[in-house]
Design an enzyme around this catalytic site. Structure first.
Site, PDB file in Angstrom:
ATOM      1  N   GLU A 181       1.783  -3.247   7.556  1.00 56.82           N
ATOM      2  CA  GLU A 181       2.777  -2.290   8.058  1.00 56.82           C
ATOM      3  C   GLU A 181       4.192  -2.759   7.711  1.00 56.82           C
ATOM      4  OE1 GLU A 181       2.700   0.821   9.421  1.00 56.82           O
ATOM      5  OE2 GLU A 181       0.619   0.716   8.810  1.00 56.82           O
TER       6      GLU A 181
ATOM      7  N   HIS B 175       5.978   5.449   2.446  1.00 59.65           N
ATOM      8  CA  HIS B 175       5.231   4.543   3.330  1.00 59.65           C
ATOM      9  C   HIS B 175       3.906   4.122   2.683  1.00 59.65           C
ATOM     10  CE1 HIS B 175       3.943   3.085   7.395  1.00 59.65           C
ATOM     11  NE2 HIS B 175       2.747   3.355   6.910  1.00 59.65           N
ATOM     12  N   GLU B 176       3.114   5.093   2.273  1.00 58.48           N
ATOM     13  CA  GLU B 176       1.811   4.764   1.689  1.00 58.48           C
ATOM     14  C   GLU B 176       1.982   4.010   0.371  1.00 58.48           C
ATOM     15  OE1 GLU B 176      -0.744   5.034   3.603  1.00 58.48           O
ATOM     16  OE2 GLU B 176       0.296   6.269   5.076  1.00 58.48           O
TER      17      GLU B 176
ATOM     18  N   HIS C 195       2.189   0.395   1.171  1.00 59.17           N
ATOM     19  CA  HIS C 195       0.857  -0.203   1.363  1.00 59.17           C
ATOM     20  C   HIS C 195       0.197  -0.455   0.006  1.00 59.17           C
ATOM     21  CE1 HIS C 195       0.398  -0.020   5.682  1.00 59.17           C
ATOM     22  NE2 HIS C 195       0.613   1.277   5.756  1.00 59.17           N
TER      23      HIS C 195
HETATM   24 ZN    ZN Z   1       0.930   2.403   7.552  1.00 60.24          ZN
END
Ligand code: ZN
Length: 501
Positions: free
Chosen positions: A296, A266-267, A270
């Site tokens: 997101e 997830h990170e 980003h």
């Molecule tokens: Zn996030």
């Protein structure tokens, strides 16, 4: 370059440097600083924040901004400069209308109220937090009213701060679809979820091996270690000084294999967004991701659409099994894929699966709307919260710590933020279907080659930074603006296949 813009440049540079310094201190605070540093360092961060404000909000910049907004000045600007001027105007709209005294008082209040919230959650005492929450809400209502153009609702103002493309009308439409389609789907899935054996996930997983594997995963999806670093913190997050210095964190839990693996993917999503922003934009006001929702979308696209797919794990699973043979050698890839996609109604948002997640957001959206429409007062909130969980999920929180006290956002005054999480998932689904259409997407995953996927995202979304908004990016990329039908379709197809509904 226009003469007027040239005069603005040194102010922009100074604000950028102060912002970078502030980010670095905040990063350090969460990752490396000693426990007792926080109180004293917060003074440093406070001063930097004030300096940042002063560097942008002052008579000279105000004059330049006014001039740059005139038609004949606009003609002389490049597209990037126009976008920067637009962004600066937004900052003025947000900050200038609030009297400095009230702004300071609000910041003091929120730093206090987030501490009070943390303790109230630990003690399970909503009544300790309620008076502070009440004050935070009053401030937010007041600030929004200063800025609201005629006929605009306070909540609309707050929502637009996070994404100009999503106001109440767009979100009502979106969440109605979520409600109509996903509540019955989750009910159907929930009955079958119990049959999936996920006990392997909660065995003991050596932390140093977890770290090594997560580092590998991060590089595998495309995190560039020459431009980024990974550290540990209580809650995973991403921050950046510019596109050549992007920092992410992770956290490790010994008896939970999934937690760190999906956090790091997830990170990394980003981070990849920030790393891919064009060099000509970084260190400007439009040098970050365009909206919370689009950010997101990138992180969730990597975490869920890619990271929870069978195609992604097929070339990787042996490596995972060989890292923890004692726990995984009896677990088939089939079982593992079902495990990482196990869905059921739940109480805690941050631990929710992909299917129940948007319902957590739906509940918060509806409650925030009620708050800003004056339909509910602070003392009634726990009751409203629990009722909605019962209605939409079929479960009632046993206490407020597992209910209304679980999220930090409201204690910091961040109303209107939650919808970005669900919008992000929906945008990710729309991007996903588009990419399935135009490239051998699944074959790339099976080959362990994510480069073409990443390059395509870079060329259609990442490199533009904040020069285009969410809908402009989607339209130029997929041919249509935001369309939530893809999200519903994605979840339905995915869970029908997994659970053989
Ligand atoms: Zn996030």
């Amino acid at each position: 370059m226009s003469k007027t813009f040239e005069k603005l440049q040194p102010y922009l540079d100074k604000s950028m440097a102060l912002q970078a310094a502030r980010s670095l201190f905040e990063w350090d605070d969460e990752t490396a600083a000693p426990y007792e540093a926080a109180e004293y360092t917060s003074k440093v961060i406070g001063i930097l924040s004030n300096e940042y404000m002063d560097s942008l909000i002052n008579d000279e910049v105000r004059k330049l901004l006014k001039k740059l907004q005139e038609d004949k000045e606009q003609e002389e600007l490049t597209e990037t400069e126009k976008a920067i001027v637009k962004e600066l105007a937004k900052i003025y709209d947000q900050l200038e209308s609030v009297p400095p005294k009230e702004y300071r008082a609000f910041n003091e209040l929120t730093s206090k109220s987030s501490r009070i919230w943390a303790k109230a959650r630990k003690d399970n005492r909503y009544e300790d937090f309620a008076p502070y929450l009440n004050q935070v809400i009053d401030y937010k209502k007041k600030f929004a009213s200063y800025r609201a153009k005629k006929g605009k609702k306070a909540y609309e103002v707050l929502l637009n701060d996070f994404d100009e493309c999503f106001g109440i009308k767009e979100l009502d439409e979106f969440f109605n679809k979520v409600k109509e389609n996903l509540i019955p789907l989750l009910k159907e899935v929930g009955h079958k979820a119990d049959t999936i054996d996920k006990s392997y996930n909660f065995k003991s997983y050596d932390i140093s091996k977890q770290k090594e594997f997560c580092r590998f995963l991060s590089g595998y999806v495309g995190f560039d270690f020459n431009r980024g670093v990974i550290a540990e913190s209580a809650h995973p997050f991403t921050t950046q000084l510019h596109n050549h210095d992007v920092r992410i964190t992770n956290r490790f839990i010994e008896d939970n294999l999934e937690s760190a693996m999906f956090s790091i993917i997830h990170e990394s999503g980003h981070a990849i967004y920030e790393m891919n922003i064009d060099d000509s934009l970084t260190q400007t006001l439009v040098g970050g991701g365009t909206s919370m929702g689009m950010h997101e979308a990138q992180s969730r696209f990597f975490e869920n659409n890619i990271g929870r797919s069978r195609e992604f794990w097929e070339p990787l699973y042996d490596r995972l099994v060989n890292t923890y043979p004692e726990n995984l050698k009896e677990v088939s890839l089939e079982n593992f894929i079902k495990g990482i996609n196990k869905a059921a109604p739940s109480l805690i948002r941050t631990e929710a699966d992909e299917l129940s997640y948007p319902l957590h957001i739906l509940i918060r959206y509806e409650i925030e709307k009620m708050i800003f429409d004056g339909e509910v007062n602070v003392d009634e909130l726990p009751k409203v919260w629990n009722k909605k969980y019962q209605e939409y999920m079929g479960i009632t929180p046993p206490d407020d710590a597992n209910g209304i006290l679980q999220d930090t956002h409201w204690s910091q005054g961040e109303f209107g933020y939650f919808p970005s999480y669900a919008i992000g998932s929906a945008v990710a689904a729309q991007i996903h279907y588009h990419m399935l259409d135009i490239m051998p997407f699944n074959q790339y995953l099976l080959d362990g080659n994510l480069t073409p996927i990443r390059e395509y995202l870079k060329d259609s979304i990442h490199k533009y930074g904040a020069t285009k908004n969410t809908n402009e990016l989607l339209k130029d990329m997929t041919g249509e603006e935001f369309n939530a039908d893809y999200y519903i379709k994605y979840l339905r197809e995915k869970y029908q296949k997994l659970y053989k509904l």
